[in-house]
Design an enzyme around this catalytic site. Structure first.
Site, short mmCIF file in Angstrom:
data_model
loop_
_atom_site.label_atom_id
_atom_site.label_comp_id
_atom_site.label_asym_id
_atom_site.label_seq_id
_atom_site.Cartn_x
_atom_site.Cartn_y
_atom_site.Cartn_z
N TYR A 1 1.00 -1.13 0.14
CA TYR A 1 0.08 -0.11 0.11
C TYR A 1 0.83 1.07 -0.12
O TYR A 1 2.05 1.52 0.72
CB TYR A 1 -0.79 0.13 1.18
CG TYR A 1 -2.02 -0.71 1.13
CD1 TYR A 1 -3.37 -0.51 0.87
CD2 TYR A 1 -1.74 -2.35 1.74
CE1 TYR A 1 -4.50 -1.50 0.84
CE2 TYR A 1 -3.04 -3.09 1.43
CZ TYR A 1 -4.15 -2.78 0.96
OH TYR A 1 -5.36 -3.26 1.24
N TYR B 1 -0.34 -10.05 0.09
CA TYR B 1 0.75 -9.63 0.97
C TYR B 1 0.87 -10.29 2.09
O TYR B 1 -0.47 -10.79 2.52
CB TYR B 1 0.47 -8.02 1.17
CG TYR B 1 -0.63 -7.45 1.69
CD1 TYR B 1 -1.07 -7.70 3.12
CD2 TYR B 1 -1.53 -6.81 0.90
CE1 TYR B 1 -2.26 -7.19 3.53
CE2 TYR B 1 -2.94 -6.54 1.29
CZ TYR B 1 -3.19 -6.62 2.80
OH TYR B 1 -4.43 -6.07 3.23
N ARG C 1 -2.73 -12.32 2.90
CA ARG C 1 -4.11 -11.94 2.34
C ARG C 1 -4.22 -12.24 1.11
O ARG C 1 -3.42 -12.05 0.20
CB ARG C 1 -4.21 -10.52 2.83
CG ARG C 1 -4.09 -10.17 4.10
CD ARG C 1 -5.79 -9.66 4.54
NE ARG C 1 -6.92 -10.17 4.13
CZ ARG C 1 -8.02 -9.84 3.86
NH1 ARG C 1 -7.94 -8.58 3.57
NH2 ARG C 1 -9.00 -10.72 3.43
N HIS D 1 -7.43 -8.44 -3.10
CA HIS D 1 -8.82 -8.02 -2.84
C HIS D 1 -8.59 -6.28 -3.10
O HIS D 1 -7.69 -5.81 -3.02
CB HIS D 1 -9.09 -8.27 -1.41
CG HIS D 1 -8.03 -7.86 -0.30
ND1 HIS D 1 -7.01 -8.17 0.04
CD2 HIS D 1 -8.24 -6.29 0.40
CE1 HIS D 1 -6.46 -7.50 0.90
NE2 HIS D 1 -7.17 -6.51 1.12
N HIS E 1 -10.70 -3.01 -1.53
CA HIS E 1 -11.73 -2.64 -0.29
C HIS E 1 -12.72 -1.63 -1.28
O HIS E 1 -12.25 -0.76 -2.05
CB HIS E 1 -11.12 -1.61 0.47
CG HIS E 1 -10.03 -2.42 1.16
ND1 HIS E 1 -10.31 -3.07 2.48
CD2 HIS E 1 -8.70 -2.85 0.97
CE1 HIS E 1 -9.06 -3.82 2.88
NE2 HIS E 1 -8.29 -3.44 2.04
#
Length: 312
Positions: free
Chosen positions: A181, A220, A230, A233, A235
């Site tokens: 991120y 990640y 994870r 995906h 959000h």
């Protein structure tokens, strides 16, 4: 149609529990990487308190057993006719940090008549003049092209009867193609992309349709348990007519091998509801020599509702 107001979770996800849902990726809070150990314990010989022992870090096998047991309990409840829950449990034990974040006291309702400034919670409203084409195309927000597999994601926001929800603000945020991120607290050893911030927004049209161009996010690691990863995906945040009317969910990609190992997705104990969180590849949406297409509809309520991260 306005969305129902959400119930806050008492915290936001991050690298320890998934990155924060915020349109500004530099401003999101981050939770502790693991539950804090207990208080000090007396040292042998009465020499004062000694450092507390750190609880053992659970393994993936431990987490998988917990998920399987809770899914089995959910199956028993459904077989017994227990009403299906509408969203994941806030205290889903395999999702370790959720136990530290969700509220344990009743929420306090704000009386806008007693507090005139409370009106700020219901505005401003977004309109078409607040957005540009660059908001919905995450690949064109910087001087260069981002790295990764370019994708188009589109779908419709619907109510329980299948009617479109028009003019609703939809925001997304995601990791880059390497699974990192654009957030100052995300320090996991994957490269940042100077041409990708990972946030976008748009308004639904008269058919309730939204659309984004972006790159497929990478998986990640996170610190929920040993060797925790994870699945890829995106959000999604949906607003009604006010900031207090906000729903948050996640969209996953079909065929991801990490699905069985993820306690966040696993917190959705109904298999049919889990499946509704996974987008479908749609070749008709793919653009020649440009992007692959995924379709994902969001149903706000009713028996076919898309599960959300916050209570209604």
């Amino acid at each position: 149609m306005a969305l129902p107001p959400p119930t806050p979770l008492g915290g936001t996800p991050d690298r320890a529990a998934d990155p924060a849902p915020a349109p500004d990726p530099a401003a999101a809070p981050v939770a502790a990487p693991r539950p804090a150990p207990g208080g000090p314990v007396p040292a042998p010989g009465g020499s004062g308190p000694a450092p507390a022992a750190t609880p053992p870090f659970p393994s993936q096998a431990d987490i998988s057993r917990e998920i399987a047991a809770l899914h089995a309990a959910g199956e028993r409840d459904r077989a017994a006719g227990v009403p299906a829950p509408e969203h994941p449990a806030r205290d889903f034990a395999p999702y370790r940090s959720s136990a530290l974040r969700h509220p344990h006291r009743p929420l306090v309702e704000i009386d806008h008549r007693a507090d005139p400034e409370a009106v700020e919670l219901s505005g401003p409203a977004f309109g078409v003049t607040d957005l540009t084409d660059l908001d919905a195309d995450l690949t064109r927000q910087h001087a260069g092209e981002p790295l990764g597999e370019r994708i188009t994601v589109t779908g419709r926001i619907l109510d329980r009867t299948g009617r479109p929800v028009r003019g609703q603000l939809v925001e997304i945020w995601q990791a880059n193609a390497s699974g990192r991120y654009a957030h100052r607290r995300d320090q996991h050893p994957a490269p940042l992309d100077p041409h990708f911030t990972g946030v976008g927004r748009c308004l639904t049209d008269d058919e309730g349709r939204y659309g984004f161009t972006t790159v497929k996010p990478g998986a990640y690691p996170w610190r929920n348990h040993h060797n925790a990863w994870r699945p890829a995906h995106i959000h999604f945040s949906l607003f009604g007519s006010a900031f207090t009317q906000r729903l948050i969910t996640q969209m996953y990609f079909p065929g991801d091998p990490l699905f069985p190992y993820d306690p966040i997705l696993g917190s959705v104990t109904d298999p049919a509801a889990r499946a509704r969180l996974v987008a479908a590849y749609d070749h008709e949406l793919s653009r020649p020599e440009w992007s692959l297409g995924y379709r994902w509809d969001i149903v706000l309520d009713g028996p076919s509702a898309t599960w959300i991260e916050e209570g209604r």
